[in-house]
Design an enzyme around this catalytic site. Structure first.
Site, PDB file in Angstrom:
ATOM      1  N   LYS A   1      -4.467  -3.417  30.507  1.00  0.00           N
ATOM      2  CA  LYS A   1      -5.132  -2.221  29.987  1.00  0.00           C
ATOM      3  C   LYS A   1      -6.311  -2.663  29.117  1.00  0.00           C
ATOM      4  O   LYS A   1      -6.147  -3.089  27.986  1.00  0.00           O
ATOM      5  CB  LYS A   1      -4.182  -1.357  29.153  1.00  0.00           C
ATOM      6  CG  LYS A   1      -4.747   0.051  28.902  1.00  0.00           C
ATOM      7  CD  LYS A   1      -4.249   0.692  27.643  1.00  0.00           C
ATOM      8  CE  LYS A   1      -5.003   0.233  26.438  1.00  0.00           C
ATOM      9  NZ  LYS A   1      -6.419   0.729  26.407  1.00  0.00           N
TER      10      LYS A   1
ATOM     11  N   GLY B   1      -6.006  -7.552  18.400  1.00  0.00           N
ATOM     12  CA  GLY B   1      -6.629  -6.445  17.686  1.00  0.00           C
ATOM     13  C   GLY B   1      -6.307  -6.496  16.209  1.00  0.00           C
ATOM     14  O   GLY B   1      -5.990  -7.551  15.657  1.00  0.00           O
TER      15      GLY B   1
ATOM     16  N   THR C   1      -2.695  -2.166  13.787  1.00  0.00           N
ATOM     17  CA  THR C   1      -2.185  -1.797  15.106  1.00  0.00           C
ATOM     18  C   THR C   1      -1.068  -2.736  15.533  1.00  0.00           C
ATOM     19  O   THR C   1      -0.072  -2.302  16.123  1.00  0.00           O
ATOM     20  CB  THR C   1      -3.318  -1.818  16.141  1.00  0.00           C
ATOM     21  OG1 THR C   1      -4.352  -0.918  15.722  1.00  0.00           O
ATOM     22  CG2 THR C   1      -2.822  -1.384  17.506  1.00  0.00           C
ATOM     23  N   GLY C   2      -1.209  -4.020  15.230  1.00  0.00           N
ATOM     24  CA  GLY C   2      -0.149  -4.966  15.566  1.00  0.00           C
ATOM     25  C   GLY C   2       1.156  -4.654  14.868  1.00  0.00           C
ATOM     26  O   GLY C   2       2.240  -4.790  15.450  1.00  0.00           O
TER      27      GLY C   2
ATOM     28  N   GLU D   1      -2.337 -11.518  18.484  1.00  0.00           N
ATOM     29  CA  GLU D   1      -3.375 -12.139  17.665  1.00  0.00           C
ATOM     30  C   GLU D   1      -4.087 -11.024  16.924  1.00  0.00           C
ATOM     31  O   GLU D   1      -4.713 -10.154  17.531  1.00  0.00           O
ATOM     32  CB  GLU D   1      -4.378 -12.946  18.481  1.00  0.00           C
ATOM     33  CG  GLU D   1      -5.337 -13.674  17.533  1.00  0.00           C
ATOM     34  CD  GLU D   1      -6.397 -14.488  18.227  1.00  0.00           C
ATOM     35  OE1 GLU D   1      -7.577 -14.148  18.055  1.00  0.00           O
ATOM     36  OE2 GLU D   1      -6.040 -15.456  18.918  1.00  0.00           O
TER      37      GLU D   1
ATOM     38  N   CYS E   1     -12.657 -12.126  15.430  1.00  0.00           N
ATOM     39  CA  CYS E   1     -11.621 -12.297  14.417  1.00  0.00           C
ATOM     40  C   CYS E   1     -11.749 -13.627  13.681  1.00  0.00           C
ATOM     41  O   CYS E   1     -11.310 -13.748  12.537  1.00  0.00           O
ATOM     42  CB  CYS E   1     -10.241 -12.150  15.037  1.00  0.00           C
ATOM     43  SG  CYS E   1      -9.964 -13.200  16.483  1.00  0.00           S
TER      44      CYS E   1
END
Length: 479
Positions: free
Chosen positions: A171, A225, A229-230, A247, A281
């Site tokens: 996705k 991300g 969200t993780g 990650e 990141c």
């Protein structure tokens, strides 16, 4: 006009809903992509489950290697057109896009080799008693891919997953769906790739992604991300106990000691801070310089950042393109404005450059501050903001650098090899570069400590995220 559809169970398809993809440098329409939902995700997962149940893929490493090699060869023939599309949809400078495509191809070739080398081992624990340890594919892997480096960040998850024998659901981020579909098309259309082994769907919302996280039919979920969200993914995936490869955020520090050539280091740090417009990141976010060299660094780094050429990524002179979209630009701009109001000193106040009003552009900002607890020293602000701090001793430098909830990457700049290794060992980061920054490649594992995530991608250890270890015991007796 580019167009991207879903690819499920060996077929290109759509649900009749479409979304636009825009060039972040000027707002122009690039193309359209199929906009899926939970139903699309369910169909993709079902196809992957069915494909994994057939041993023709999961137990055939030679086939998996051949598929990866054929994909890499097809991409090599399309490098220029893919780099151009990446720049148009993501905004990054064309040279960066070309480098990313080359890196992605290198990574596919690396895992093609490892596809035929995933060994276990055998122990004779007592006379005639054998324990065999096997590395088996974990099952269905769902890969949620971000927009900032959509070639490498797709490949570094998909290639080890396929090499290990998993079947996959990909996705991509809506901002770079056209590119990810184009990158995957040569793989998806290979006659040797059985239906359902790799499935692709896109969405503007989050229902499909939420299904991938929550369903017990997905055995591994890989996400790159934000830490926020993780954290949510870990919570929502907990009932299924699926393997997670995450990650997440970073706030990379560059430790600059007193024995370096400041002018040279400043140029390299400026490039490390503005890579992908600061939307990486591992990008340089904080510069910790020895107090005795602070004045020189202020002057050199200000000049280096001020000279960064901002423009459309397809312009050969451009060094830094736009942010991914106007919404992201506005959010970063607001956080930088707050930092400018509360920092100790403003060395370079970035902003929206003249003549580029139709795009999501920001020029670099450089500030100084002493208190490492300030929000702009701690928070991952995903854009071209750099904070300069000073230290008087190695221990203070390490203490300041480790004052973070993140632990993804850092760099040490010194002419003294012993000092470099001493500091590298003391830093709580998954990657530490010496006299360089942002050096990422297939052979070396990448991942972070603390809230920078779980697991490792790149390198041999990436296979571990997509495999399970099985112990088979057998007593054969003895003569």
């Amino acid at each position: 006009m580019q167009q991207a559809r879903h690819f499920i169970d060996g077929q290109w398809c759509d649900d009749g809903r479409w979304a636009d993809s825009l060039d972040p440098a000027n707002g122009e329409l690039i193309g359209r992509f199929a906009d899926g939902d939970e139903g699309t995700a369910r169909a993709a997962v079902a196809a992957a489950v069915s494909a994994f149940a057939k041993p023709q893929w999961s137990q055939n490493p030679r086939l998996r290697q051949q598929v990866l090699l054929e994909w890499a060869a097809a991409l090599q023939r399309r490098q220029d057109e893919l780099a151009t599309l990446l720049t148009r949809e993501n905004g990054k400078a064309l040279a960066q896009s070309r480098g990313e495509i080359a890196g992605a191809i290198s990574e596919i070739l690396y895992y093609a080799g490892l596809a035929r080398h995933n060994p276990g081992h055998v122990l004779e624990v007592a006379p005639g008693e054998f324990s065999t340890m096997l590395r088996e594919p974990a099952g269905v892997a769902a890969l949620i891919i971000p927009w900032n480096a959509p070639a490498v960040l797709l490949v570094r998850a998909l290639a080890p997953a396929l090499a290990a024998g998993c079947t996959c659901v990909v996705k991509p981020a809506p901002q770079t769906t056209l590119f990810n579909a184009a990158l995957l098309a040569p793989l998806l259309e290979l006659p040797s790739l059985a239906p359902g082994v790799v499935n692709l769907f896109a969405e503007c919302g989050h229902a499909g992604a939420a299904y991938l996280v929550a369903t017990p039919l997905v055995d591994v979920l890989s996400f790159t991300g934000s830490t926020a969200t993780g954290t949510r993914i870990m919570q929502d995936a907990a009932p299924t106990m699926k393997k997670l490869s995450l990650e997440l955020g970073g706030k990379s520090c560059c430790l600059v000691l007193d024995d370096v050539d400041i002018a040279s280091v400043a140029l390299k740090i400026a490039a490390a801070a503005t890579i992908i417009s600061g939307q990486q990141c591992t990008a340089a976010r904080r510069v910790l310089v020895h107090a005795s060299r602070a004045a020189e660094m202020k002057q050199a780094l200000t000049a280096a950042l001020a000279e960064i050429r901002v423009g459309h990524g397809l312009d050969a002179a451009t060094q830094m393109g736009p942010l991914i979209d106007r919404s992201a630009r506005d959010g970063v701009e607001q956080r930088i404005a707050l930092a400018l109001d509360s920092c100790d000193e403003v060395l370079l106040a970035g902003g929206r450059p003249a003549g580029l009003d139709s795009g999501a552009f920001l020029t670099p900002t450089l500030i100084t501050h002493h208190d490492s607890a300030a929000f702009f020293c701690q928070e991952e602000i995903f854009g071209p903001l750099l904070v300069l701090e000073t230290f008087d001793s190695e221990s203070e430098a390490v203490q300041r650098a480790n004052h973070s909830e993140f632990g993804l990457s850092a760099s040490v700049w010194t002419a003294d090899g012993a000092r470099a290794m001493r500091l590298a060992r003391a830093l709580r980061n998954g990657t530490v570069w010496i006299n360089d920054h942002n050096k990422l490649f297939a052979e070396a594992e990448t991942g972070g400590y603390r809230k920078s995530g779980l697991g490792r991608l790149h390198g041999y250890d990436a296979l571990l995220d997509f495999t399970e270890l099985k112990h088979v015991y057998q007593n054969v007796g003895s003569l």
